[in-house]
Every structure is written in C-alpha cells, then in structure tokens.
Design a protein around this motif. Structure first.
Motif, PDB file in Angstrom:
ATOM      1  N   VAL A   1       0.873  -1.173   0.000  1.00 37.96           N
ATOM      2  CA  VAL A   1       0.000   0.000   0.000  1.00 37.96           C
ATOM      3  C   VAL A   1       0.913   1.226   0.000  1.00 37.96           C
ATOM      4  O   VAL A   1       1.845   1.307   0.795  1.00 37.96           O
ATOM      5  N   SER A   2       0.675   2.167  -0.907  1.00 34.60           N
ATOM      6  CA  SER A   2       1.477   3.382  -0.975  1.00 34.60           C
ATOM      7  C   SER A   2       0.709   4.553  -0.386  1.00 34.60           C
ATOM      8  O   SER A   2      -0.480   4.721  -0.653  1.00 34.60           O
ATOM      9  N   VAL A   3       1.433   5.368   0.405  1.00 35.25           N
ATOM     10  CA  VAL A   3       0.813   6.510   1.088  1.00 35.25           C
ATOM     11  C   VAL A   3       1.565   7.779   0.728  1.00 35.25           C
ATOM     12  O   VAL A   3       2.784   7.870   0.917  1.00 35.25           O
ATOM     13  N   ALA A   4       0.837   8.774   0.188  1.00 31.32           N
ATOM     14  CA  ALA A   4       1.414  10.100  -0.070  1.00 31.32           C
ATOM     15  C   ALA A   4       1.299  10.898   1.219  1.00 31.32           C
ATOM     16  O   ALA A   4       0.199  11.197   1.679  1.00 31.32           O
ATOM     17  N   LEU A   5       2.438  11.220   1.818  1.00 30.71           N
ATOM     18  CA  LEU A   5       2.447  11.838   3.143  1.00 30.71           C
ATOM     19  C   LEU A   5       2.080  13.316   3.076  1.00 30.71           C
ATOM     20  O   LEU A   5       2.452  14.024   2.137  1.00 30.71           O
ATOM     21  N   PHE A   6       1.339  13.762   4.091  1.00 31.19           N
ATOM     22  CA  PHE A   6       1.032  15.185   4.210  1.00 31.19           C
ATOM     23  C   PHE A   6       2.274  15.915   4.685  1.00 31.19           C
ATOM     24  O   PHE A   6       3.105  15.341   5.394  1.00 31.19           O
ATOM     25  N   GLU A   7       2.382  17.175   4.316  1.00 35.34           N
ATOM     26  CA  GLU A   7       3.500  17.978   4.804  1.00 35.34           C
ATOM     27  C   GLU A   7       3.358  18.165   6.308  1.00 35.34           C
ATOM     28  O   GLU A   7       2.272  18.443   6.807  1.00 35.34           O
ATOM     29  N   THR A   8       4.462  18.010   7.035  1.00 31.58           N
ATOM     30  CA  THR A   8       4.421  18.114   8.496  1.00 31.58           C
ATOM     31  C   THR A   8       4.452  19.566   8.932  1.00 31.58           C
ATOM     32  O   THR A   8       5.044  20.414   8.301  1.00 31.58           O
ATOM     33  N   LYS A   9       3.774  19.811  10.038  1.00 34.65           N
ATOM     34  CA  LYS A   9       3.758  21.152  10.626  1.00 34.65           C
ATOM     35  C   LYS A   9       4.058  21.024  12.109  1.00 34.65           C
ATOM     36  O   LYS A   9       3.570  20.115  12.779  1.00 34.65           O
ATOM     37  N   ASN A  10       4.855  21.927  12.630  1.00 36.08           N
ATOM     38  CA  ASN A  10       5.109  21.905  14.060  1.00 36.08           C
ATOM     39  C   ASN A  10       5.210  23.331  14.588  1.00 36.08           C
ATOM     40  O   ASN A  10       5.106  24.297  13.838  1.00 36.08           O
ATOM     41  N   SER A  11       5.400  23.467  15.859  1.00 37.85           N
ATOM     42  CA  SER A  11       5.381  24.785  16.484  1.00 37.85           C
ATOM     43  C   SER A  11       6.469  25.694  15.959  1.00 37.85           C
ATOM     44  O   SER A  11       6.343  26.906  15.980  1.00 37.85           O
TER      45      SER A  11
END
Length: 591
Positions: free
Chosen positions: A122-132
């Motif tokens: 199964v292939s997953v296109a990752l969301f862009e990460t966000k942090n503080s």
C-alpha cells in the motif's frame, strides 16, 4: 411595476431564510453521519478491527510524487529479505483513504492519503508536516537574537529529519483516520451557500431556483430544437433531454435516466454539444471515481469515432465539427483512474507538459536526499543537510508544477472530478466559474457533496434516477437515514412537481427507451416506478436467456431447450447450504 418588484424581493428574502434553515439541518445530519463514520475502533468486533488495520508493515520503498510529496510504500515485514514480497492480509483500505502510519507509543506518527493499493503493498502520499517551529511568534520574533533564530532553525531541521527517520524504524501499523477531510469539504460548501446564498456571484440564479421555483426563470421555451449530434445513434428522448438541458434561458435541468436508457451516452453527447457548439467550459462530476471514468471513457470513444461522410444529409449523423477531440483533464490521483484513460489525468499531463523537463532532474535529486533521510545509518548532520536541500528542491518543483497546472486548467474545455474532488483548490483558478456543471449519478450522492461543484457553475445539469437506491448512510438515527437519503435530484423533482404521474415536467426530461432487458421485466419496472413511460427497444424486447453469448457457451455442455423462451430465471438456493458470509475485507459471498 412596484408591486411585482416588492413581491419578488419578499420571495427573495424568504428564500434566504429557507437556505439558512436547510444548511442548519444539513449540518446537524452530517454531524450524525460523521460520528457514525468515525466511531472508535473499540466499538468494532475483533474481526472488523483486523480488517481496518494493517499491522507489522515496513517501508519498502520511498519515492517522490507530484509537488515533491513523499510517497512511502508499505509492505508486510518478513524475516527473509531475499524472498519474494508477501501478500497483504485482507483489509478494507482503498485509494483515497486518509491514514496514519502508526508506531507504538508514538503520538507524532505521520499521516497521509493512500495513493496506490496492490496485493503486496500500500502506498501513502504523506502530508506535509507542521510543528510549532513553523508558526510565527505572535510578533515577538524581533526580540530573539540571530543566534536563537539559528538554534530554532536547527531544531526545526532536526524535528523534520526525525520524522523522516521515523519511517526507517518499523514495525508500523497502518490505521484509518475518520473522514475528516470529506466532512470538512462538505461543511465548507454549506458555509459558502449560507453566506452568499442567492447573492452568489457565480451561481446565484442556480441557488434561487434550487429553493424557490417562483424565483427561477419561468419563460422556458417548450419547443425543443433539433441539433446535429456527434453520436448518430441517439434516440428521440435522448435528443430531447440534451436540447432541453441546453436551452439558453435554463439554469437547471435534470436528466432522469432509468436503468439501461443510455444515460452516460446522453451525458457524453451533452458535453460535446456544450463545448463544441455552445463554447462552454464544463465541469463534470459524479460521486464515485468509477462513474467519472465511465463518462471520460465515453468521451474518448466519441472522440475516436470515425467521422460521418460529408454528403450525409441526416442531421443526426452530420456532426457540427470535423474535430471531435476535447481538451479534457481528469482530477484525482492516477491510482484511482482507469489505465485506459490515465493519459488524461492531471499528473500525467503535468509530467508531459513543456517546461517540466527540468523537474524530472530535480525529482531525481530529491529522491536521493530522501534515501539519506530514510537510511538509519546516515549521520545526523547529513540528515540535516539533506532536509534543507529537500526544502529548496520541493519549493522549486512546486513552483514550476503549479504554473503548469494553472495553464492546463485554464485551457481545458472539460474538467472531470468526483463531487468531493471538485473542492480541489486548483479549481479556484477558474475565477469566473464554469459555464456548465454536470453531476452524473446525482441520485446516489449526498446533497451536501453536490453543493461543492454546484457552487462553481453558472448552470447545472443533474443526471440520475431517484427511483433507484439512494446513497449509503452509516448513521443509524432515523432522522439521519431519512434526511440524508433524500438527494438533491429527488428534492428538486419533488419541489417542481416533476415526480407526479401525468405532470407536465418543468425541470426534467426522462429517457424513455431502455436497451438492457426483456420487455416483461422492463414493463413491471415501468408501471411500478416510471408511470408506465419506460419503453423497450426492439433489439432487446424479446431477447431470452438462450440468446446471451455467455450462456450459448454453456449450452455446448448440455441442453438449453428448457431456457429457450425464459425471460427471467430464479434460482432457489433453499436447502443448498449456500449461506451468505462477510469476509474480513467486507465482501459478501455465498459458499
């Protein structure tokens, strides 16, 4: 006249109140549906939980998708790395599902959307990460020294590198997330409807007609003009429905297509007429990817059909234009699109467009840095450098590809997407909206989802059959079942009185000739649901089971004399122990 003007304004104000009441009720019902759809795993049986989670998986490959997105391929972990890939256990994951790649005791697991499903991965296109560290400091950044800013940047790089490093530390579990995004998109459309309502700059007249027939244009011509069809095989009711939908003063039309009446064929011809003859920019949607692909396949078939001879005087066989090609773009991930029409996908067209050759080289460079980040043996400093380079490369890819996308969407004659997919921000580039929005299978879509494309169009055509099964509702409350199962198509049929027997249809036209079944079967459906108006084409009117090609092959193994005149065959399985069973993946079967 002042009294007429006052009456119109009063009706307008009343319609605004109706819209607010409608939106409030839809929000309430969608809330119940959302709760049912996102019920906790603990409420499911052990077998259900097993089918909703893929455990003990690892990242077997990492690649770069459109806009530089990271795509992680997940496969089942095996002790023997030299052996062939192992089949995944039964599961319910499909392309488009929002998921989380979870590791035990980690709360910062990455999330993404499934972009490909195969037997072994199964292939997953990752969301862009966000942090503080990516957020502003409420205006206090000026108080920080350059040294502190550099430290924060270093921490940010470390954090991002750690998240990429996360993917190199299996085992993982692939866990579904609730349909948050779909729910948000529908709510956003309802918010826009409530806020702008009948004053909507693009679809104001459509909105007014959706809630108050008295505010819609009444001087529709009852005369349906003939036209030169691109498809020479259309019947009279199909021709009339198309001409009816394209009347210049009409902003809403419904094409009622019972089973086997050629609804998709009719919609395809409607699109060709709208684009080639009326010079319209068209948005075509449907609730499912399969339905959208079926329309696109029919458009392609019409485009590739041989041209009729120029000397032919039959209007139905004399196309307006010798050029049948359409500039069409299919939104959505390529993994959800049929292979036969994949070249029409946005991603395929972006990759083949002029000016994107350099992107291929940048993508290769980005891929090499991804390998560094996902390699557990890479040094921390190398990972920080790799991440910084990736940010720059991703920005370059995004800038170049967004420019190409904007040009492709701007020049496209037809854009196709699912009803929810029409929320894609790419379509915001069409600032003046679409001249025509078509929703196929509208009687199988939640009304809230239909408002997403409707708000993008100056005129609307809904195609479907409200006499067939409504959309599936997961919420068990009676009010949710009753309220959400009533689609936009059905509501408009009732609002204008077109669903009544003997009524003079004001907003709809029904396709009256079916090409699928024996007349004995069709006649029952015609009397039960279609007021006796559904007729059967001569090609299938007296067709029996023995004439079907597949059964003719079976006939060679035994006699079919008893089936020679059979219209319909019922097989009684009572006592045969053919019990219905549901497997872990949710499929029903008899064994």
């Amino acid at each position: 006249h002042p009294s007429i003007h006052f009456h119109h304004n009063l009706r307008f104000i009343m319609s605004e109140g109706i819209i607010r009441e409608f939106v409030a009720k839809q929000r309430e019902l969608l809330g119940l549906e959302f709760e049912a759809d996102s019920s906790p795993e603990e409420s499911k049986s052990s077998e259900e939980r097993a089918s909703h989670v893929l455990a003990n998986v690892e990242v077997s490959d990492i690649s770069v998708g459109l806009y530089g997105r990271t795509v992680a391929q997940l496969s089942l972990m095996t002790a023997d790395k030299t052996s062939e890939e192992v089949l995944l256990p039964a599961h319910r994951f499909t392309v488009g599902d929002e998921v989380q790649i979870r590791k035990q005791n980690r709360k910062d697991s990455p999330t993404g959307v499934i972009c490909a499903v195969a037997d072994t991965f199964v292939s997953v296109a990752l969301f862009e990460t966000k942090n503080s560290f990516q957020n502003n400091n409420n205006g206090n950044s000026n108080n920080n020294s350059n040294k502190k800013g550099a430290n924060k940047q270093k921490k940010k790089d470390d954090s991002q590198a750690d998240e990429n490093d996360f993917l190199s530390q299996p085992p993982f579990s692939l866990v579904p997330m609730s349909s948050v995004q779909v729910h948000r998109k529908m709510i956003k459309a309802l918010d826009s409807l409530e806020k702008r309502g009948a004053n909507h700059s693009i679809c104001g007249s459509v909105v007014r007609a959706m809630f108050d027939p008295d505010l819609s244009i009444k001087n529709y011509s009852k005369h349906v003009a003939n036209f030169d069809a691109f498809n020479g095989n259309l019947d009279d009711s199909q021709m009339e429905a198309i001409s009816f939908a394209l009347q210049s003063e009409r902003n809403i039309a419904l094409i009622h297509g019972p089973p086997g009446t050629g609804k998709t064929t009719t919609v395809a011809e409607l699109i060709y007429q709208a684009v080639k003859v009326h010079n319209m920019k068209v948005l075509v949607t449907a609730p499912s990817n399969v339905a959208v692909d079926n329309i696109l396949e029919r458009l392609v078939a019409t485009s590739n059909a041989p041209q009729p001879p120029a000397a032919n005087k039959d209007k139905r066989n004399n196309a307006k234009s010798r050029n049948n090609s359409l500039k069409a773009i299919r939104l959505g991930h390529p993994a959800r699109i049929k292979a036969s029409i994949l070249k029409y996908s946005l991603e395929a067209q972006v990759q083949g467009a002029d000016g994107t050759e350099i992107v291929k080289d940048v993508r290769k460079e980005l891929q090499s840095y991804l390998k560094v980040l996902s390699n557990p043996k890479s040094r921390p400093n190398d990972k920080r450098i790799a991440y910084r380079e990736m940010k720059t490369l991703r920005k370059e890819i995004r800038t170049r590809e967004e420019k190409v996308v904007q040009e492709l969407i701007g020049t496209a004659q037809v854009v196709l997407a699912t009803t929810v997919g029409a929320a894609n921000r790419i379509l915001e580039k069409v600032e003046d909206g679409f001249d025509l929005v078509i929703i196929d299978e509208a009687a199988q879509a939640l009304e809230a989802s239909c408002w997403i494309p409707v708000l993008r169009g100056k005129r609307i055509v809904l195609a479907g059959d409200h006499c067939q099964l409504p959309p599936t509702i997961k919420a068990r409350q009676h009010q949710a079942q009753l309220g959400l199962s009533k689609t936009m198509f059905e509501r408009l049929m009732e609002l204008y009185g077109d669903d009544q027997k003997g009524a003079d249809p004001k907003i709809s036209r029904m396709l009256q000739l079916q090409y699928r079944m024996h007349h004995d079967i069709a006649d029952w459906a015609s009397q039960a649901m279609y007021h006796g108006e559904l007729q059967t084409h001569s090609s299938v009117r007296d067709r029996t089971l023995s004439q079907l090609e597949d059964l003719q092959k079976i006939a060679s193994h035994g006699s079919m004399d008893e089936m020679a005149e059979t219209r319909m065959l019922l097989v009684d399985t009572a006592g045969c122990e053919y019990y219905e069973t549901v497997n872990a993946a949710g499929s029903r079967f008899n064994h």
